[in-house]
Design a protein around this motif. Structure first.
Motif, PDB file in Angstrom:
ATOM      1  N   LYS A  47       0.892  -1.394  -0.006  1.00  0.00           N
ATOM      2  CA  LYS A  47      -0.016   0.123  -0.015  1.00  0.00           C
ATOM      3  C   LYS A  47       0.951   1.189   0.062  1.00  0.00           C
ATOM      4  CE  LYS A  47      -3.564  -2.772   0.314  1.00  0.00           C
ATOM      5  NZ  LYS A  47      -4.515  -3.003  -0.997  1.00  0.00           N
ATOM      6  N   ALA A  97       3.484   1.846   1.788  1.00  0.00           N
ATOM      7  CA  ALA A  97       3.819   2.320   3.045  1.00  0.00           C
ATOM      8  C   ALA A  97       5.221   3.060   2.860  1.00  0.00           C
ATOM      9  CB  ALA A  97       3.744   1.235   3.976  1.00  0.00           C
ATOM     10  N   GLU A 146      -3.473   1.180  -6.027  1.00  0.00           N
ATOM     11  CA  GLU A 146      -4.631   1.562  -5.385  1.00  0.00           C
ATOM     12  C   GLU A 146      -4.318   2.442  -4.112  1.00  0.00           C
ATOM     13  OE1 GLU A 146      -5.515  -2.223  -2.344  1.00  0.00           O
ATOM     14  OE2 GLU A 146      -6.943  -1.797  -3.795  1.00  0.00           O
ATOM     15  N   ALA A 151       0.111   4.444   2.531  1.00  0.00           N
ATOM     16  CA  ALA A 151      -0.290   4.288   3.769  1.00  0.00           C
ATOM     17  C   ALA A 151       0.588   4.563   5.041  1.00  0.00           C
ATOM     18  CB  ALA A 151      -0.619   2.656   3.791  1.00  0.00           C
ATOM     19  N   LYS A 161       6.252  -1.641  10.123  1.00  0.00           N
ATOM     20  CA  LYS A 161       7.170  -2.765  10.624  1.00  0.00           C
ATOM     21  C   LYS A 161       8.447  -2.217  10.252  1.00  0.00           C
ATOM     22  CE  LYS A 161       3.593  -5.969   8.704  1.00  0.00           C
ATOM     23  NZ  LYS A 161       3.095  -6.658   7.430  1.00  0.00           N
ATOM     24  N   TRP A 179      -5.619   5.389  -0.538  1.00  0.00           N
ATOM     25  CA  TRP A 179      -5.404   5.334   0.723  1.00  0.00           C
ATOM     26  C   TRP A 179      -4.091   6.760   0.975  1.00  0.00           C
ATOM     27  CZ3 TRP A 179      -8.586   2.581   3.137  1.00  0.00           C
ATOM     28  CH2 TRP A 179      -9.098   1.296   2.684  1.00  0.00           C
ATOM     29  N   PHE A 183      -2.622   7.645   4.818  1.00  0.00           N
ATOM     30  CA  PHE A 183      -2.589   7.548   6.214  1.00  0.00           C
ATOM     31  C   PHE A 183      -1.538   8.021   6.836  1.00  0.00           C
ATOM     32  CE2 PHE A 183      -5.482   3.918   5.080  1.00  0.00           C
ATOM     33  CZ  PHE A 183      -6.678   4.265   5.910  1.00  0.00           C
ATOM     34  N   PHE A 230      -3.734   2.834  16.862  1.00  0.00           N
ATOM     35  CA  PHE A 230      -2.702   1.898  17.456  1.00  0.00           C
ATOM     36  C   PHE A 230      -2.174   2.322  18.605  1.00  0.00           C
ATOM     37  CE2 PHE A 230       1.138   3.372  14.912  1.00  0.00           C
ATOM     38  CZ  PHE A 230       0.550   3.984  14.067  1.00  0.00           C
TER      39      PHE A 230
HETATM   40  N1  COA Z   1       3.086  -0.307   7.087  1.00  0.00           N
HETATM   41  C1  COA Z   1       3.563  -1.504   6.754  1.00  0.00           C
HETATM   42  N2  COA Z   1       2.870  -2.266   5.897  1.00  0.00           N
HETATM   43  C2  COA Z   1       1.541  -1.798   5.506  1.00  0.00           C
HETATM   44  C3  COA Z   1       1.157  -0.430   5.982  1.00  0.00           C
HETATM   45  C4  COA Z   1       1.927   0.426   6.844  1.00  0.00           C
HETATM   46  N3  COA Z   1       1.469   1.326   7.159  1.00  0.00           N
HETATM   47  N4  COA Z   1       0.031  -0.647   5.532  1.00  0.00           N
HETATM   48  C5  COA Z   1      -0.165  -1.687   4.685  1.00  0.00           C
HETATM   49  N5  COA Z   1       0.737  -2.540   4.597  1.00  0.00           N
HETATM   50  C6  COA Z   1       1.129  -3.895   4.248  1.00  0.00           C
HETATM   51  C7  COA Z   1       0.333  -4.634   5.068  1.00  0.00           C
HETATM   52  O1  COA Z   1       0.989  -5.289   6.033  1.00  0.00           O
HETATM   53  C8  COA Z   1       0.128  -6.156   3.869  1.00  0.00           C
HETATM   54  O2  COA Z   1       1.310  -6.525   3.925  1.00  0.00           O
HETATM   55  P1  COA Z   1       1.362  -8.243   3.734  1.00  0.00           P
HETATM   56  O3  COA Z   1       0.547  -8.620   2.591  1.00  0.00           O
HETATM   57  O4  COA Z   1       2.891  -8.342   3.787  1.00  0.00           O
HETATM   58  O5  COA Z   1       0.654  -8.698   5.034  1.00  0.00           O
HETATM   59  C9  COA Z   1      -0.164  -5.176   2.626  1.00  0.00           C
HETATM   60  O6  COA Z   1       0.477  -3.937   3.062  1.00  0.00           O
HETATM   61  C10 COA Z   1      -1.516  -5.013   2.425  1.00  0.00           C
HETATM   62  O7  COA Z   1      -2.370  -4.445   3.324  1.00  0.00           O
HETATM   63  P2  COA Z   1      -3.603  -5.027   3.865  1.00  0.00           P
HETATM   64  O8  COA Z   1      -3.899  -4.489   5.333  1.00  0.00           O
HETATM   65  O9  COA Z   1      -3.760  -6.395   3.565  1.00  0.00           O
HETATM   66  O10 COA Z   1      -4.540  -4.391   2.923  1.00  0.00           O
HETATM   67  P3  COA Z   1      -6.244  -3.830   3.079  1.00  0.00           P
HETATM   68  O11 COA Z   1      -6.488  -3.409   1.757  1.00  0.00           O
HETATM   69  O12 COA Z   1      -6.861  -4.899   3.913  1.00  0.00           O
HETATM   70  O13 COA Z   1      -6.027  -2.473   4.168  1.00  0.00           O
HETATM   71  C11 COA Z   1      -5.008  -0.325   4.860  1.00  0.00           C
HETATM   72  C12 COA Z   1      -5.432  -1.413   3.493  1.00  0.00           C
HETATM   73  C13 COA Z   1      -4.368   0.404   4.217  1.00  0.00           C
HETATM   74  C14 COA Z   1      -6.270  -0.027   5.351  1.00  0.00           C
HETATM   75  C15 COA Z   1      -4.351  -1.253   6.016  1.00  0.00           C
HETATM   76  O14 COA Z   1      -3.178  -1.790   5.332  1.00  0.00           O
HETATM   77  C16 COA Z   1      -3.942  -0.358   7.168  1.00  0.00           C
HETATM   78  O15 COA Z   1      -4.715   0.028   7.876  1.00  0.00           O
HETATM   79  N6  COA Z   1      -2.620  -0.011   7.162  1.00  0.00           N
HETATM   80  C17 COA Z   1      -2.053   0.880   7.996  1.00  0.00           C
HETATM   81  C18 COA Z   1      -2.191   2.177   7.843  1.00  0.00           C
HETATM   82  C19 COA Z   1      -1.780   3.054   8.930  1.00  0.00           C
HETATM   83  O16 COA Z   1      -2.134   3.154  10.345  1.00  0.00           O
HETATM   84  N7  COA Z   1      -0.715   3.989   8.622  1.00  0.00           N
HETATM   85  C20 COA Z   1      -0.113   4.958   9.638  1.00  0.00           C
HETATM   86  C21 COA Z   1       1.207   4.786   9.702  1.00  0.00           C
HETATM   87  S1  COA Z   1       2.207   6.373  10.260  1.00  0.00           S
END
Ligand code: COA
Length: 276
Positions: free
Chosen positions: A27, A29, A61, A65, A70, A112, A114, A142
């Protein structure tokens, strides 16, 4: 010629430099590698005359994010020196480098956005979003707070009620809401519309004098920290600088062409490709 990077894609077409976050499987990130690549790509485009306007977007898409939870937070938890190094690079490209960028910058928000991704979004001069793009200050969800410069930038950009509502609830909102609260300029319904708008806007900006664009940005951003007298004096100095750097073009082309009835500045810019 554009360079290639592991996590960032750079393309230039018709004066518009497009810099895309390129980790669609995550996404977009922002990992340590992505911060390094973004900083380098923006620096390269700064000196590439083919790019007169720079657009920030994401492959797939997501716009981004936010910080990679991680790789940026968890894996660097016990490596303070490495974390500081990455943190400083991240802060530098997302705030100073972008805000003081000499070319106009536009965020093309394709999905997205975030947390930490609010920083480069707000640092861009302009932003157009998909109506269905999703934005959120998810940190509180979180157990964190919007750190770095996120909170500081929200203070500049949003009304206090809106900023605190999203900081405290972590609720997400769409591109329509982002438009209503002034986080983006406007939103459109489809990806095709988004790119049509971005290309139109980019083309329009490419038609203006690049020095005038650069100094207009500097005047706006730096005046915010000044009182009226300081801002007035600063603007006089900027106009003198502009006149020197542009070699008087705004008088000799802009005003002379208006006097000749060749164009109406209120309706758009003159054709810089044609001699007066
Ligand atoms: N950091 C690390 N990895 C991220 C990430 C982030 N901020 N956002 C998404 N990813 C990774 C997921 O871990 C996943 O990896 P994997 O396939 O190895 O497990 C991959 O991207 C796809 O994400 P997923 O959660 O399966 O997609 P989704 O469409 O169900 O949800 C989001 C998308 C963006 C809503 C969700 O991933 C999310 O909440 N991400 C965190 C956003 C956030 O809090 N960001 C703030 C950072 S300061």
């Amino acid at each position: 010629m554009t360079k290639s990077y592991k996590t960032v894609l750079v393309e230039i077409k018709d004066g518009i430099g497009k810099v895309s976050f390129n980790r669609p499987e995550k996404k977009n990130a922002m990992s340590p590698q992505l911060h390094r690549d973004r900083a380098a790509a923006l620096q390269d485009l700064k000196y590439n005359d083919e790019a007169r306007v720079v657009v920030l977007t994401g492959v797939g898409e997501s716009w981004s994010a936010g910080m990679d939870l991680k790789e940026y937070f968890y894996e660097l938890r016990d490596k303070p020196k490495e974390w500081e190094q990455v943190r400083l690079i991240a802060n530098s490209w997302m705030t100073d480098a972008l805000q003081n960028y000499p070319k106009p910058t536009i965020a093309a928000v394709n999905g997205w956005v975030f947390g930490g991704a609010f920083v480069p979004l707000i640092s861009c001069d302009l932003a157009i979003a998909l109506a269905d793009a999703k934005f959120g200050l998810s940190e509180i969800n979180f157990g964190l707070i919007p750190g770095g410069t996120v909170t500081r930038m929200l203070i500049d950009m949003l009304r206090p009620r809106d900023a605190l509502y999203y900081i405290l609830t972590g609720r997400s909102f769409d591109g329509r809401k982002a438009t209503e609260i002034g986080l983006v300029n406007y939103c459109v319904d489809t990806l095709d519309d988004l790119w049509a708008e971005i290309n139109d806007l980019g083309k329009e900006l490419c038609g203006k004098h690049p020095v005038a664009l650069q100094l207009a940005k500097e005047l706006y951003r730096n005046s915010r920290r000044m009182d009226y007298q300081q801002a007035y004096d600063y603007s006089i100095a900027k106009v003198a600088q502009l006149t020197e750097l542009e070699k008087g073009e705004w008088y000799d082309q802009g005003i002379v062409r208006f006097k000749k009835g060749e164009f109406r500045p209120g309706m758009g810019h003159y054709d810089r490709g044609k001699n007066v």
